[in-house]
Design a protein around this motif. Structure first.
Motif, PDB file in Angstrom:
ATOM      1  N   LEU A 241      40.915  89.310  11.191  1.00 48.02           N
ATOM      2  CA  LEU A 241      41.511  90.248  12.144  1.00 48.02           C
ATOM      3  C   LEU A 241      42.488  91.177  11.442  1.00 48.02           C
ATOM      4  N   ARG A 242      43.269  90.616  10.523  1.00 44.62           N
ATOM      5  CA  ARG A 242      44.204  91.458   9.761  1.00 44.62           C
ATOM      6  C   ARG A 242      43.463  92.557   9.025  1.00 44.62           C
ATOM      7  N   LEU A 243      42.325  92.217   8.408  1.00 42.59           N
ATOM      8  CA  LEU A 243      41.538  93.212   7.686  1.00 42.59           C
ATOM      9  C   LEU A 243      40.930  94.234   8.634  1.00 42.59           C
ATOM     10  N   LYS A 244      40.413  93.772   9.778  1.00 40.49           N
ATOM     11  CA  LYS A 244      39.791  94.694  10.735  1.00 40.49           C
ATOM     12  C   LYS A 244      40.819  95.637  11.357  1.00 40.49           C
ATOM     13  N   CYS A 245      42.061  95.176  11.449  1.00 40.93           N
ATOM     14  CA  CYS A 245      43.120  96.039  11.984  1.00 40.93           C
ATOM     15  C   CYS A 245      43.548  97.090  10.962  1.00 40.93           C
ATOM     16  N   GLY A 246      43.246  96.829   9.694  1.00 43.48           N
ATOM     17  CA  GLY A 246      43.715  97.741   8.648  1.00 43.48           C
ATOM     18  C   GLY A 246      45.175  97.519   8.313  1.00 43.48           C
ATOM     19  N   ALA A 247      45.704  96.336   8.660  1.00 46.16           N
ATOM     20  CA  ALA A 247      47.111  96.037   8.403  1.00 46.16           C
ATOM     21  C   ALA A 247      47.342  95.848   6.907  1.00 46.16           C
ATOM     22  N   GLN A 248      48.434  96.409   6.407  1.00 41.82           N
ATOM     23  CA  GLN A 248      48.777  96.297   4.995  1.00 41.82           C
ATOM     24  C   GLN A 248      49.830  95.216   4.754  1.00 41.82           C
ATOM     25  N   SER A 249      50.242  94.524   5.814  1.00 38.62           N
ATOM     26  CA  SER A 249      51.251  93.475   5.705  1.00 38.62           C
ATOM     27  C   SER A 249      50.628  92.189   5.162  1.00 38.62           C
ATOM     28  N   LYS A 252      51.387  86.312   6.623  1.00 43.60           N
ATOM     29  CA  LYS A 252      52.534  85.727   7.330  1.00 43.60           C
ATOM     30  C   LYS A 252      53.192  86.758   8.238  1.00 43.60           C
ATOM     31  N   GLU A 253      53.395  87.966   7.718  1.00 47.11           N
ATOM     32  CA  GLU A 253      54.019  89.029   8.521  1.00 47.11           C
ATOM     33  C   GLU A 253      53.096  89.465   9.648  1.00 47.11           C
ATOM     34  N   PHE A 254      51.795  89.528   9.372  1.00 51.51           N
ATOM     35  CA  PHE A 254      50.837  89.902  10.418  1.00 51.51           C
ATOM     36  C   PHE A 254      50.857  88.877  11.551  1.00 51.51           C
ATOM     37  N   ARG A 255      50.944  87.602  11.210  1.00 53.60           N
ATOM     38  CA  ARG A 255      51.026  86.556  12.232  1.00 53.60           C
ATOM     39  C   ARG A 255      52.270  86.767  13.107  1.00 53.60           C
ATOM     40  N   ARG A 256      53.378  87.077  12.462  1.00 53.04           N
ATOM     41  CA  ARG A 256      54.625  87.298  13.210  1.00 53.04           C
ATOM     42  C   ARG A 256      54.499  88.489  14.160  1.00 53.04           C
ATOM     43  N   LEU A 257      53.922  89.594  13.666  1.00 54.20           N
ATOM     44  CA  LEU A 257      53.753  90.786  14.498  1.00 54.20           C
ATOM     45  C   LEU A 257      52.817  90.511  15.672  1.00 54.20           C
ATOM     46  N   LEU A 258      51.733  89.794  15.395  1.00 50.94           N
ATOM     47  CA  LEU A 258      50.777  89.458  16.443  1.00 50.94           C
ATOM     48  C   LEU A 258      51.425  88.564  17.502  1.00 50.94           C
ATOM     49  N   GLN A 259      52.178  87.562  17.047  1.00 49.98           N
ATOM     50  CA  GLN A 259      52.837  86.642  17.994  1.00 49.98           C
ATOM     51  C   GLN A 259      53.854  87.387  18.847  1.00 49.98           C
ATOM     52  N   SER A 260      54.533  88.378  18.271  1.00 46.59           N
ATOM     53  CA  SER A 260      55.495  89.179  19.024  1.00 46.59           C
ATOM     54  C   SER A 260      54.807  89.946  20.156  1.00 46.59           C
ATOM     55  N   ILE A 261      53.629  90.505  19.865  1.00 45.82           N
ATOM     56  CA  ILE A 261      52.867  91.224  20.884  1.00 45.82           C
ATOM     57  C   ILE A 261      52.391  90.264  21.970  1.00 45.82           C
ATOM     58  N   ILE A 262      51.936  89.087  21.564  1.00 45.27           N
ATOM     59  CA  ILE A 262      51.479  88.075  22.521  1.00 45.27           C
ATOM     60  C   ILE A 262      52.633  87.661  23.439  1.00 45.27           C
ATOM     61  N   ASP A 263      53.819  87.457  22.862  1.00 45.14           N
ATOM     62  CA  ASP A 263      54.986  87.067  23.653  1.00 45.14           C
ATOM     63  C   ASP A 263      55.396  88.171  24.619  1.00 45.14           C
ATOM     64  N   ASP A 264      55.375  89.421  24.148  1.00 47.04           N
ATOM     65  CA  ASP A 264      55.712  90.552  25.025  1.00 47.04           C
ATOM     66  C   ASP A 264      54.735  90.647  26.191  1.00 47.04           C
ATOM     67  N   ASP A 265      53.461  90.418  25.889  1.00 50.65           N
ATOM     68  CA  ASP A 265      52.444  90.522  26.940  1.00 50.65           C
ATOM     69  C   ASP A 265      52.590  89.385  27.950  1.00 50.65           C
ATOM     70  N   ALA A 266      52.978  88.205  27.471  1.00 49.19           N
ATOM     71  CA  ALA A 266      53.190  87.079  28.371  1.00 49.19           C
ATOM     72  C   ALA A 266      54.327  87.375  29.341  1.00 49.19           C
ATOM     73  N   GLU A 267      55.316  88.142  28.879  1.00 50.62           N
ATOM     74  CA  GLU A 267      56.464  88.459  29.730  1.00 50.62           C
ATOM     75  C   GLU A 267      56.223  89.680  30.606  1.00 50.62           C
ATOM     76  N   HIS A 268      55.561  90.708  30.059  1.00 55.75           N
ATOM     77  CA  HIS A 268      55.445  91.986  30.766  1.00 55.75           C
ATOM     78  C   HIS A 268      54.028  92.326  31.225  1.00 55.75           C
ATOM     79  N   ASN A 269      53.020  91.597  30.729  1.00 57.89           N
ATOM     80  CA  ASN A 269      51.623  91.906  31.060  1.00 57.89           C
ATOM     81  C   ASN A 269      51.313  93.383  30.806  1.00 57.89           C
ATOM     82  N   HIS A 270      51.728  93.867  29.640  1.00 58.60           N
ATOM     83  CA  HIS A 270      51.607  95.292  29.357  1.00 58.60           C
ATOM     84  C   HIS A 270      50.328  95.664  28.618  1.00 58.60           C
TER      85      HIS A 270
END
Length: 359
Positions: A241-249, A252-270
């Motif tokens: 998934l990191r490669l398909k996203c084109g992420a250069q991180s 470990k950093e990609f996991r953190r960024l992904l988890q942050s988005i998941i947490d935000d969505d759990a709270e805001h359903n955005h």
């Protein structure tokens, strides 16, 4: 400067509770009644090839690093121009162009690679700033789209060829205001992008895509839209998934960024349309049953026969895309219909009266 147009407004003061409750979505900058405004009538479309492959940079700063992505027998190299790689926010321009072309094809009108557009309409439809700075950023986006080179063997329109091209061949300001602000522009799409339109290798996107503030959120939505389809879910390894996203991180950093988005969505359903789950090194993307935040549950309990009747009232439209717009419209207007099915069908009936703008 890259991507500044998409930065959320800062929160004034140090109100922790306010920051926690603030939605991760960008505000809707241009209020428009979806029944009336022609700019919003063309369904939002993205080409499937660039949704599948990491063509666009996730960086908000000039990205000068070339990259190569391989997937089976398909591969793509992306090479930056003088101002860096085209970004996921620059992609808004291509989405707008593709949407206009598909609307014309559905209306049986002749289309070509050259489009003449009003810059103001493009900015409004993609939820971008219409100040002088917004027009400057639009000009810079044109430059990055034209100067970014793609080298690939990706198949579009049933053809596989080695190809070197830019995402747009040319962007020209046709008319300006007295203050020097662009009014009309001509855009020549690359043959590669135009082939995808002619072959109708495009997918409908949720309009809230233009409200997603983080580049990675937009990329994740594209991948979910492309891969989940009619399945219950789509699973992929975290590294892939990191490669398909084109992420250069780093991973470990990609996991953190992904988890942050998941947490935000759990709270805001955005996140529009899809929920993302992370379990160890596996990521699962699932379709959401509907926006479960503001409107009461009765609005979302549409009967199965309602969808069949909606297709008759708005022939050629994607009723699920219409349902998403209807929900957003009800929320924006603070409408709480007592009979959700009847209200939705009335919405579809109004849509059916706009010939030529099919999903």
């Amino acid at each position: 400067m890259v991507g500044d147009n998409t930065n959320p407004q800062p929160v004034v003061g140090d109100n922790t509770k306010e920051r926690e409750q603030r939605s991760p979505l960008l505000p809707i900058r241009h209020q428009a009644d979806f029944f009336v405004c022609d700019v919003f009538d063309a369904a939002v479309k993205g080409d499937a090839a660039s949704m599948e492959h990491p063509i666009f940079s996730l960086s908000k700063k000039p990205d000068m690093k070339p990259r190569r992505y391989e997937n089976g027998s398909s591969w793509v190299e992306v090479r930056p121009g003088f101002k860096g790689l085209a970004t996921v926010f620059d992609r808004d321009i291509l989405i707008y162009c593709i949407s206009q072309l598909m609307a014309a094809l559905n209306d049986n009108r002749t289309v070509s690679r050259k489009l003449r557009l009003r810059a103001h309409d493009l900015l409004i439809a993609t939820n971008r700033d219409t100040s002088g700075r917004g027009y400057l950023q639009l000009r810079e986006a044109f430059e990055r789209l034209q100067s970014t080179q793609i080298v690939t063997n990706i198949v579009t329109g049933g053809k596989e060829t080695f190809d070197v091209f830019s995402l747009i061949d040319r962007a020209r300001i046709v008319r300006e205001t007295r203050e020097g602000r662009m009014q009309e522009v001509e855009i020549d799409l690359s043959e590669w992008v135009f082939q995808a339109v002619e072959a109708q290798e495009v997918l409908t996107l949720d309009r809230r895509y233009f409200q997603l503030a983080k580049p990675l959120e937009r990329r994740l939505y594209e991948l979910a839209r492309k891969h989940v389809g009619q399945q219950a879910s789509f699973k992929i390894g975290l590294e892939k998934l990191r490669l398909k996203c084109g992420a250069q991180s780093t991973l470990k950093e990609f996991r953190r960024l992904l988890q942050s988005i998941i947490d935000d969505d759990a709270e805001h359903n955005h996140m529009p349309g899809y929920r993302i789950l992370l379990d160890g090194d596996m990521v699962e993307m699932r379709g959401k049953p509907g926006n479960e935040t503001t409107p009461p549950p009765s609005i979302y309990r549409l009967q199965e026969e309602t969808y069949a009747q909606a297709r008759e009232l708005a022939p050629g439209w994607d009723v699920h895309a219409l349902e998403s717009e209807w929900r957003s419209w009800c929320d924006k207007k603070k409408i709480r219909p007592g009979w959700a099915d009847r209200h939705f069908m009335a919405f579809c009936k109004r849509r059916g009266k706009y010939p030529g703008f099919k999903v």
